[in-house]
Design an enzyme around this catalytic site. Sequence first.
Site, PDB file in Angstrom:
ATOM      1  CG  ASP A  35      23.837  17.110  17.143  1.00  0.00           C
ATOM      2  OD1 ASP A  35      24.177  17.751  16.140  1.00  0.00           O
ATOM      3  OD2 ASP A  35      23.589  15.886  17.133  1.00  0.00           O
ATOM      4  CE  LYS A  62      20.774  18.390  11.421  1.00  0.00           C
ATOM      5  NZ  LYS A  62      20.607  17.042  10.832  1.00  0.00           N
ATOM      6  CG  MET A 169      12.703  13.275  17.229  1.00  0.00           C
ATOM      7  SD  MET A 169      13.827  13.077  15.821  1.00  0.00           S
ATOM      8  CE  MET A 169      14.067  11.286  15.842  1.00  0.00           C
TER       9      MET A 169
END
Length: 253
Positions: A35, A62, A169
Amino acid sequence: MTGRVTLVGAGPGDAGLLTLHGLRALQRADVIVADRLGARSVLAQLAADGVALAAEVIDVGKLPGHHPVPQDGINALLVQLANEGRDVVRLKGGDPFIFGRGREEQLFCEAAGVPVDVVPGITSAIAVPAVAGIPLTHIGIATAFTVVTGHDQIEELPGGRDHTVVLLMGVTTLGHSAHVLAATRGVDCPVAIIEDGYGERQRVTIGTLGTIAGVAATRQVRSPAVIVIGDVVTLCAHDGPESALTPLAELAG
């Protein structure tokens, strides 16, 4: 001959917080599927410290709003690599089972006949507040906490300001989240934002549910960041004009 997949939690991005089990899995791996957040910085730190890893590294990281390798593609890649007889480490930021889709990857691999091991990691939900001196529970202040993402429905979160909320987030939806939580916790409920925990841009911004959206905009707060909401913020160790715009004495009342 089928290989195997090991899901490894890289922690919040500091190689010192990688577990020994995780390090050993990396050292014996043929390929590492990594990641972006946490994982790549841990690999870079290990290399800088002279820890040699022979594995090929495949980046599937991502970015917000941009997923160059979709989750279905990652799942299929893990099975493909294992079916080539390779020892695969799926290196994920934080802990694989906390907003990391780790169990999803595990189930997909197992359904394809690929054995999977899981090595837990230290979640940023706990580790990043700690670098700012913020405990999620503290005697006489908070006895429970809830971890949610900025994409979750937060209207019915339990408790008041003595029930700590950790928001992951959540930078882009901070204004909405603050407005919703103020209805049950009050506009004067303390809030801390810890940006880039354990990274070069680490910074702490403090306000209240009534002020934090404006403060964050003024300071141009950016992801990755962990947001802590509740009275435990008054224990923050980073009191000062360079890190906090609202004096902690005022938040403590």
